[in-house]
Scaffold this motif. Structure first.
Motif, PDB file in Angstrom:
ATOM      1  N   ARG A  70       0.836  -1.205   0.000  1.00  0.00           N
ATOM      2  CA  ARG A  70       0.000   0.000   0.000  1.00  0.00           C
ATOM      3  C   ARG A  70       0.868   1.252   0.000  1.00  0.00           C
ATOM      4  NH1 ARG A  70      -0.816   3.254   3.679  1.00  0.00           N
ATOM      5  NH2 ARG A  70      -0.365   1.869   5.423  1.00  0.00           N
TER       6      ARG A  70
ATOM      7  N   ILE B 164      -0.916   4.761  -1.462  1.00  0.00           N
ATOM      8  CA  ILE B 164      -2.327   4.753  -1.091  1.00  0.00           C
ATOM      9  C   ILE B 164      -2.378   4.904   0.422  1.00  0.00           C
ATOM     10  CG2 ILE B 164      -4.447   3.375  -1.026  1.00  0.00           C
ATOM     11  CD1 ILE B 164      -3.325   1.869  -3.509  1.00  0.00           C
TER      12      ILE B 164
ATOM     13  N   GLU C 288      -7.715   5.911   2.304  1.00  0.00           N
ATOM     14  CA  GLU C 288      -8.184   5.576   0.958  1.00  0.00           C
ATOM     15  C   GLU C 288      -8.525   4.088   0.847  1.00  0.00           C
ATOM     16  OE1 GLU C 288      -6.031   7.532  -2.573  1.00  0.00           O
ATOM     17  OE2 GLU C 288      -4.612   7.732  -0.885  1.00  0.00           O
ATOM     18  N   MET C 289      -7.654   3.241   1.406  1.00  0.00           N
ATOM     19  CA  MET C 289      -7.882   1.798   1.321  1.00  0.00           C
ATOM     20  C   MET C 289      -9.131   1.409   2.111  1.00  0.00           C
ATOM     21  SD  MET C 289      -6.849  -0.965  -0.151  1.00  0.00           S
ATOM     22  CE  MET C 289      -5.103  -1.104  -0.500  1.00  0.00           C
TER      23      MET C 289
ATOM     24  N   TYR D 276     -12.097   2.390   0.078  1.00  0.00           N
ATOM     25  CA  TYR D 276     -12.249   1.478  -1.062  1.00  0.00           C
ATOM     26  C   TYR D 276     -12.895   0.165  -0.623  1.00  0.00           C
ATOM     27  CZ  TYR D 276     -10.799  -1.859  -4.682  1.00  0.00           C
ATOM     28  OH  TYR D 276     -10.781  -2.845  -5.632  1.00  0.00           O
TER      29      TYR D 276
ATOM     30  N   TYR E  71      -9.596  -1.466   9.170  1.00  0.00           N
ATOM     31  CA  TYR E  71      -8.525  -1.649   8.186  1.00  0.00           C
ATOM     32  C   TYR E  71      -7.146  -1.660   8.867  1.00  0.00           C
ATOM     33  CZ  TYR E  71      -5.255  -1.235   4.478  1.00  0.00           C
ATOM     34  OH  TYR E  71      -4.169  -1.477   3.671  1.00  0.00           O
TER      35      TYR E  71
ATOM     36  N   ILE F 188      -8.295  -6.128  -1.871  1.00  0.00           N
ATOM     37  CA  ILE F 188      -7.026  -5.450  -1.581  1.00  0.00           C
ATOM     38  C   ILE F 188      -6.020  -5.762  -2.681  1.00  0.00           C
ATOM     39  CG2 ILE F 188      -5.034  -5.393  -0.016  1.00  0.00           C
ATOM     40  CD1 ILE F 188      -7.097  -5.871   2.299  1.00  0.00           C
TER      41      ILE F 188
ATOM     42  N   ARG G 240      -6.843  -3.785  -5.762  1.00  0.00           N
ATOM     43  CA  ARG G 240      -6.491  -2.362  -5.615  1.00  0.00           C
ATOM     44  C   ARG G 240      -4.989  -2.148  -5.712  1.00  0.00           C
ATOM     45  NH1 ARG G 240      -5.607   2.199  -6.194  1.00  0.00           N
ATOM     46  NH2 ARG G 240      -6.302   3.955  -4.937  1.00  0.00           N
ATOM     47  N   LEU G 241      -4.209  -3.108  -5.179  1.00  0.00           N
ATOM     48  CA  LEU G 241      -2.750  -2.988  -5.208  1.00  0.00           C
ATOM     49  C   LEU G 241      -2.161  -3.534  -6.500  1.00  0.00           C
ATOM     50  CD1 LEU G 241      -2.035  -4.053  -1.519  1.00  0.00           C
ATOM     51  CD2 LEU G 241      -1.986  -1.728  -2.472  1.00  0.00           C
TER      52      LEU G 241
END
Length: 182
Positions: free
Chosen positions: A16, A21, A25-26, A29, A37, A55, A58-59
């Protein structure tokens, strides 16, 4: 604290940060509170498989990298021989074996899940996405959105996994199932 959860959380945090990020933000999301989180990254909270999948998306990495620290290489196909799937210690109640750990950029995660019989009521989970469960051995009672469904060998269920759900092995015997999380 589970050492495996700590390792997974550490990998997530590192990736992350490399992706620039923020934790906020994570969390946004994933649609989870920031505190939740941060619990995932610290290894204090167990991460639902579907959130691990999100996750990873997103990554822009494969979920296997988060779980094992190794990047999958296969992109056309992968074979997992009987008993050779990557064991994933996820929850005390269930034992997961990943069936496509070496395949890159999966759109779903297939597992063999073993549910051991227990005397206490199973913990309830929910996670974004959908789930398909096919009973390979034994009998499972699935609790989902105020329903109780008993599934025997050869039965299956497909459901919206954002609803609270839990599973327990019946008849004082372990049960095994094929689970696909999307």
């Amino acid at each position: 604290m589970n050492e495996k959860l700590e390792e997974i959380g550490s990998r997530i945090r590192e990736l992350r940060e490399l992706s620039k990020i923020s934790p906020e933000e994570m969390a946004g999301y994933l649609k989870v509170p920031l505190e939740t989180y941060c619990g995932y990254e610290s290894g204090h909270l167990d991460i639902p498989a579907s959130l691990l999948f999100k996750i990873a998306q997103r990554l822009d990495v494969d979920m296997s990298l988060l779980l094992t620290g190794q990047e999958p290489k296969m992109s056309i196909f992968t074979v997992t021989r009987k008993g050779e799937g990557v064991e994933v210690e996820r929850r005390k109640q269930y034992r997961y074996q990943s069936l496509a750990g070496r395949f890159a950029h999966k759109k779903a995660e297939p597992f063999i899940v073993t549910v051991e019989p227990r005397s206490e009521k199973p913990a309830v989970y929910s996670h974004p996405g959908q789930e398909f469960d096919y009973i390979l051995e034994g009998t499972i009672k699935i609790y989902i959105h105020n329903n109780e469904i008993v599934l025997n060998e050869g039965d299956s269920i497909f459901f919206d996994s954002s609803y609270d759900h839990a599973m327990e092995a019946l008849n004082n015997r372990p049960a095994r199932m094929l689970v696909i999380v999307m």
